[in-house]
Each structure stands twice: as structure tokens, then as C-alpha cells.
Design a protein around this motif. Structure first.
Motif, short mmCIF file in Angstrom:
data_model
loop_
_atom_site.label_atom_id
_atom_site.label_comp_id
_atom_site.label_asym_id
_atom_site.label_seq_id
_atom_site.Cartn_x
_atom_site.Cartn_y
_atom_site.Cartn_z
N ASN A 494 -11.38 9.20 0.39
CA ASN A 494 -10.60 10.03 1.31
C ASN A 494 -11.52 10.92 2.16
OD1 ASN A 494 -8.17 11.20 2.36
ND2 ASN A 494 -8.68 13.01 1.16
N ARG A 497 -13.48 8.86 4.75
CA ARG A 497 -12.69 8.45 5.92
C ARG A 497 -12.45 9.60 6.88
NH1 ARG A 497 -7.77 4.95 3.61
NH2 ARG A 497 -7.26 4.89 5.81
N HIS A 498 -12.48 10.82 6.35
CA HIS A 498 -12.23 11.99 7.21
C HIS A 498 -13.51 12.75 7.55
CE1 HIS A 498 -8.19 11.25 5.49
NE2 HIS A 498 -7.83 11.54 6.73
#
Lengths: 500, 208
Positions: A494, A497-498
């Protein structure tokens, strides 16, 4: 304090006068913290100290020697701490204004030094009083020796403040002297005949359950040493340089501001040791396989902060010992595992500078001729190799020494090493506090917003402890371990991806 | 070739970059000028693929500007602020590592690293760690890192920052050499000297 410095500090304080309402709120806050946090904690500490197990520990024959070691560690720690953050420090502007003036430091920086000294001395007195009180409450010490040991605790606190200041005044000598203090403390603890002639020995001799009857002599000797060292305080303070004071004040100010914003990693990074050795040896030695180039580059990079590297390896080895002991019969496995998780998380920190660099590069414009994923994977090789090697070696040695089976701790240590590496990668990719966490989280128990922010800020440490506990219980509760591993990977994906 | 067609960036009610169009051919230098807050850095971020425009299109070599696209990463280098630096590597280690990741020829990588540092007058600083550099040296070092990688398009935000006039001259020389080698440059600057000596085209941004 002279009129001039008093006036300057008065102006500084006058810029932000607390209203009556503010003061009442502060009183309320102190009472609530005392009632909700301090009182239960103090009760729990007292109950543990006076429990059968606690008393057995405090009254054990080795307790005076352990106390000597703790005191040596405290004084050595004071010296090392003073290098980066001394006790004589104002906020940056006031530090600069006062240190740049012709007023003596012993006058202008007396206030913060006294406040720091009172805090340290109160803490050591409390700890000594707790030890003495618990022994006295069960007839293991008489009132005189209990009172004397409490007084020794106070003197130890004053001496710790002086060593703290000495570290600030002599930053270059601080580490060698600290190593000497620690080494001498350990040596003296092992040689009873030398104890009446050293400060560490005096503390041990004054221990309430000690069979020696040298308490008054030890107390007087320690008091004389304290008085003579306190007399040197003005000289130490007047040695403090403007540049060093200003740098310490600015760094502390930034670190506290970051910590208040829950950015503990960046705050800690301000105090991370900087590379200073091995500049002549090339860290980048191109190989046919880039993975090797990065592994060697990270290994040589780690040796450029030798102090951090040694502390990291020692912490990893300690973690290996803890995870082995977690498998001993009747041992509190999950607790020792959690401690091992914390130690391995701390120990792997100095080995993961490359991972932190890869994470920052991944959030910036392309620099390297490989993908961000490959860069991160290459930088993970050295810490992975080092953590597995040190952990497994520590487990093997500990298993042989304690005569326990090595197979289960070896598997757990390997898994823990991998999870700790994931925790460090997750931490490196973390980014700033999500704005959503700044909003209140109303529940029947009150606003949990602050708890959520603290959990977010400390997630690496909390997850590392959880990983350690689950690794220790790997064979009893494999699903727990699987759940923790999946959480680590999900958090990492997560954040990746950010990124940026 | 870089084609910018009516590109604008708006965040909420704030216009960060008013609509702008321009075109730069291969081997040319576009100088972007304008007062603080007119959107110079925002335009560079859009060109470097790090920010999507609210409207309009950017094409570099016929393709869109997407920072995480592999081909785009090979063609376009950017320095907008200082690049991330590793605290445990010396200046030479850094530049050599960047060069090494772009080529299999290790000798060429080492030669390139030495050459770039020499061009920028950093020969004497090979063994320094980043925290031992002055702010001007840090700026040159950041530039050296970007120049150690291959590119067709180079995007720079105020490369003259913190530099004395002699070092600004060095930077101009280095950038002209890259342009003469066929690279396309987009440079935002407040330096009239750098603008006069490098510009093939000048784009002036006004307050949004």
C-alpha cells in the motif's frame, strides 16, 4: 543570575505569559495525568518490587554488582548524550542571544542545567528509594541503610548531571571516556577488593542488602566526590562554545517539533550518527551483477558509522539470545519474543540506510538506471544477509551454552529477521501523517484520535514487537504469524503504491 | 521535441500555472523565466511527468510525460530541488553508483563519474560525505548526479542557486556542452547571465 541575563530571560518569558485559565487547565492536566497514568504505574511498580519475585531479585547476592553496572551505564550514557544534547540549553533564539553575549555561561545557562539536574536527581532518588523501601518493608534492610542508599541515589543523580554536562563541554572526549567509565565499572564489579576505592564500588557498598558494613564511608566518599565535581560545573559551563550550543539548540528544537507532529523517524534521523570514516575506500566497486555492487556498497557504507554498526550488531545478537530463551521451558515466550522483535527492529536500523535511500529515491525523479523496485530489492540484500547471519549465529551459540534445542529458535529467528526487514521497508516508505488522522474519532470511551496518531507514529515498533511475539509462538499459533506477515506485506504494498 | 499545448495546473481555487503553449526542438534550450509564484516549478514538474496538468497536453519525443514510464525515465532527467543523497556515500561513490547503473561498461562509468565531477570543479571533493559540503557545493553535487546519467531531455530548476559567479560560469559551460551534444534543455532561472548565455527560446510566465 546577573541582572543582565535575568532581564534577557525575563523578556523571553514575557512573550508568552499564561493566562489564569491556562494555568488552571495545566493544573487539571497534571492532576489527570497523575491520576490516570502515574498513580497506576507507580502502584504497579511498587507491587512488582515488593512481590516475591521482585524481592528475590533485589535481595540477590549479585544485586550490588548489578547496581554498580547500572550506575556506570548511567554515567557513561550521560557523557554520550551530552555530545548531542547537553543539559545546559535554552531554545535556539535565546541560546544564540545569550551565548553570543559577553555574559558568562555559568550564569546564563544555569537555569536549564538546574532544571535538568533536578529531573535526573529526582528520578535516581526515586528509584533508589523504591529499591530501599521495598527491601525495608520486608525486613531485608534497616532504616539507616535504606535512607543512606536513597541519599546515594540522589548523589548518583547529581553526578549523572555533571557527566551529562561534561559530555556537552568535551564532545570529542565523551565517547572514549564513556567507554572507560563503563569498562572500569564492569571490572570493579568483578573485583570486590577494588570496590572501596571507586565511585562505582561505593554505590555497591551502600546497597541496603549488601553484607558489607561500609555504608557511612561509602556515602561520605561519594558526597565528597560529588562536591568536588559540582565545584567544576562553572568551569565546564564556561567551556561551552557558541557554535556547538546553537547547533544543539536548533537540532533539539527541530526534533521536538517533529516529535510533536508524530514524525518520530525524522526526529530520530536528526540524531543519527553521520558517516565519518573510510572515505578513502571506494564503497562502489562495480561488478558484473549489480546486486553485488549494491551489497558491497551497503556493507562498506555501514562501516562508515562504526559506532552505529557495533550497536546494531550487538542488538541483533541480543535479539537472537532472547528468541532462544523464549523457547526455554516455563519461559514467558511471547514476552521474550516481543522483546526480541524490538531488539531486532532497533538492531537492523543501522544496516538499512540503503533501504531508506531507495525509498526516498523512489519518491523523487529517476536517478538510477534501474527500476525503483529493483533498487529497493538490491538495497535489501545487505541487511537481509547481516540480520540472518548474526541472528542465527547468536541462536546457535546461545543454544549450545544453555543446552537447549536449536531447531525451533533457528526457524523463528529466521522468520523474525525477515519480518523485521519488512518492518524497516514499511517504515522507510511511510510518508507524513495522513490528514484523516488529525480528525477526532469519537467513541463511547472518548476521542481516540490521539491514540490512533500514536499508533500510526509507532507502528513500526508495535508491529516489530508483534512480529517477535508471533515468531516465538510460531509453532503454537502459526496462523498468528501468517497474519502478521500478511499485514507487513499489505502495508508495504500500500505504501509503495502511494509513494512520492 | 517537446510540445506543450495549453497546459494549465489548477489546485482547488488556486491557479498554479495559467494556460501555456510552447515548443522546443531537439538540441535547443528553453529558458523559463518569471517572478516567484508564476508557475515555473509547476511547469517543470509537469514536463518531468511528476504532476498531471489540469488541462492541455505535454508530449516529449511524441509520447506523454509519465514519470513512472520506463522509456520516459530513460529519456528525461530532472533536477527540481536537490536529488536524494545517501548519507553513507562519498561524492565520488554517489556519482559512480549512478553511472554504474546505466551501463555495463564499468571503466566507462568510472571515467564518466570523474569527468562530470571535474567539469563542475568538484575534483577536490571526491572523498567528502554530503553533510560535509557547503550549500553551493551541494548544488553542484546534485547537478553532477543528474549529469552522470544519460538523457535526451534535461529539466533543471534554478541550477544557479547558491552558486558564486565563477561556478555559474562552469554550469553554463557544462550545459552548453550537453546542448551541443544534442540534448534538449528546459531551465527555469532567475539568472540573467545564465538566460542570456544559454537561451534559444525564452518563455516568460506571468502571475496566474
Amino acid at each position: 543570575m546577573s541582572t543582565a541575563s535575568g532581564a534577557a530571560i525575563g523578556i523571553w518569558r514575557a512573550r508568552n505569559v499564561r493566562t489564569v485559565g491556562d494555568r488552571w487547565f495545566l493544573v487539571y492536566l497534571v492532576h489527570m495525568v497523575a491520576l490516570v497514568t502515574v498513580a497506576p504505574l507507580a502502584r504497579a511498580v511498587w507491587l512488582s518490587a515488593t512481590s516475591a519475585e521482585g524481592l528475590a531479585l533485589l535481595a540477590s547476592p549479585a544485586a550490588p554488582e548489578v547496581t554498580m553496572l547500572v550506575v556506570a551505564g548511567l554515567w557513561a550514557g550521560g557523557l554520550v548524550l551530552g555530545r548531542d544534547r547537553g543539559p545546559a540549553l535554552h531554545p535556539p533564539f535565546l541560546t544564540h542571544a545569550l551565548a553570543a553575549s559577553d555574559l558568562p555561561r555559568s550564569d546564563t545557562f544555569r537555569g536549564p542545567l538546574l532544571r535538568a539536574g533536578v529531573r535526573v536527581t529526582a528520578t535516581t532518588t526515586l528509584v533508589a528509594g523504591l529499591v530501599a523501601g521495598s527491601l525495608m518493608s520486608h525486613g531485608l534492610a534497616d532504616p539507616f541503610s535504606a535512607a543512606s542508599f536513597t541519599a546515594v541515589g540522589a548523589l548518583v543523580g547529581v553526578l549523572a548531571t555533571v557527566t551529562w554536562l561534561a559530555g556537552q563541554a568535551f564532545p570529542r572526549a565523551a565517547v572514549p571516556v564513556a567507554v572507560g567509565v563503563l569498562g572500569l565499572g564492569a571490572t570493579i564489579a568483578a573485583i570486590p577488593a577494588a570496590q572501596p576505592f571507586t565511585p562505582w564500588g561505593w554505590v555497591g557498598l551502600a546497597y541496603p542488602a549488601s553484607s558489607a558494613s561500609h555504608t557511612p564511608v561509602a556515602l561520605v566518599a561519594l558526597a565528597a566526590l560529588t562536591a568536588s565535581l559540582v565545584a567544576a560545573v562553572p568551569m565546564l559551563m564556561n567551556r561551552l562554545g557558541l557554535t556547538a550550543l546553537a547547533a544543539q539548540a536548533a537540532r533539539w528544537d527541530s526534533a521536538t517539533a517533529l516529535a510533536m507532529g508524530m514524525d518520530f523517524d525524522t526526529a530520530a534521523a536528526l540524531y543519527r550518527g553521520r558517516a565519518h570514516t573510510g572515505r578513502r575506500a571506494l564503497a562502489v566497486r562495480p561488478r558484473n551483477r549489480l546486486a553485488w555492487t549494491f551489497l558491497i556498497r551497503d556493507a562498506i557504507g555501514a562501516t562508515r558509522t562504526p559506532g552505529r554498526l557495533i550497536v546494531g550488531v550487538v542488538a541483533l545478537a541480543a535479539s537472537g539470545v532472547l528468541i532462544t530463551l523464549a523457547f526455554a521451558p516455563a519461559a514467558p515466550g511471547w514476552l521474550l519474543g516481543a522483546a526480541a522483535g524490538l531488539m531486532v527492529f532497533a538492531g537492523i536500523g543501522p544496516l538499512t540506510d540503503g533501504i531508506r535511500h531507495a525509498a526516498s529515491v523512489a519518491g523523487d525523479f529517476p536517478l538510477y538506471g534501474i527500476s525503483d523496485e529493483r533498487l529497493l530489492a538490491n538495497h535489501a540484500l545487505f541487511p537481509l544477509a547481516a540480520v540472518v547471519l548474526v541472528l542465527l549465529a547468536a541462536v546457535m551459540v546461545c543454544s549450545i551454552l544453555t543446552g537447549t534445542a536449536a531447531a525451533a529458535p533457528l526457524v523463528s529467528a529466521f522468520v523474525l529477521g525477515l519480518l523485521a526487514l519488512f518492518a524497516r521497508v514499511d517504515n522507510a516508505l511511510k510518508g507524513p501523517l495522513p490528514p484523516a488522522l488529525l480528525t477526532p474519532i469519537p467513541t463511547p470511551m472518548g476521542d481516540l484520535g490521539a491514540a490512533a496518531r500514536i499508533a500510526w507514529a509507532l507502528d513500526g515498533i508495535l508491529l516489530a514487537a508483534l512480529a517477535g511475539a508471533s515468531a516465538a509462538l510460531a509453532f503454537e499459533a502459526p496462523l498468528l504469524l501468517l497474519g502478521v506477515a500478511v499485514t507487513f506485506i499489505a502495508v508495504g504494498i500500500n505504501r509503495w503504491r502511494h509513494r512520492g | 521535441m517537446i510540445e506543450v499545448d495549453e497546459v494549465a495546473v489548477i489546485a482547488g481555487d488556486v491557479t498554479l500555472l495559467a494556460p501555456i503553449s510552447t515548443m522546443v526542438q531537439r538540441g535547443e534550450v528553453l529558458i523559463v523565466r518569471g517572478r516567484n509564484g508564476t508557475g515555473k516549478s509547476t511547469l517543470l514538474r509537469v514536463l518531468a511527468g511528476a504532476r498531471k496538468p489540469s488541462s492541455g497536453t505535454v508530449r516529449i519525443g511524441g509520447a506523454g510525460a509519465v514519470e513512472r514510464d520506463r522509456g520516459f525515465r530513460r529519456r528525461v532527467a530532472a533536477m527540481i530541488g536537490l536529488p536524494p543523497m545517501a548519507s553513507d556515500l562519498t561524492v565520488f561513490d554517489h556519482v559512480l553508483l549512478v553511472a554504474t547503473t546505466w551501463t555495463d561498461d564499468q571503466a566507462a562509468a568510472a571515467e564518466l563519474a570523474r569527468g562530470v565531477l571535474s567539469e563542475l570543479g568538484l575534483d577536490a571533493l571526491h572523498g567528502r560525505f554530503p553533510h560535509e559540503l557547503s550549500s553551493g557545493q551541494m548544488q553542484l553535487f546534485g547537478l553532477a548526479l543528474v549529469l552522470a546519467r544519460p538523457f535526451e531531455v534535461l529539466i533543471l530548476d534554478e541550477p544557479e542557486q547558491r552558486l558564486d559567479p565563477e561556478h555559474v560560469e562552469s554550469v553554463i559551460r557544462v550545459l552548453r556542452a550537453r546542448r551541443d551534444g544534442g540534448a534538449t534543455l528546459v531551465v527555469a532561472t532567475h539568472s540573467p547571465l545564465l538566460a542570456d548565455r544559454l537561451a534559444d527560446h525564452t518563455l516568460r510566465l506571468d502571475a496566474a
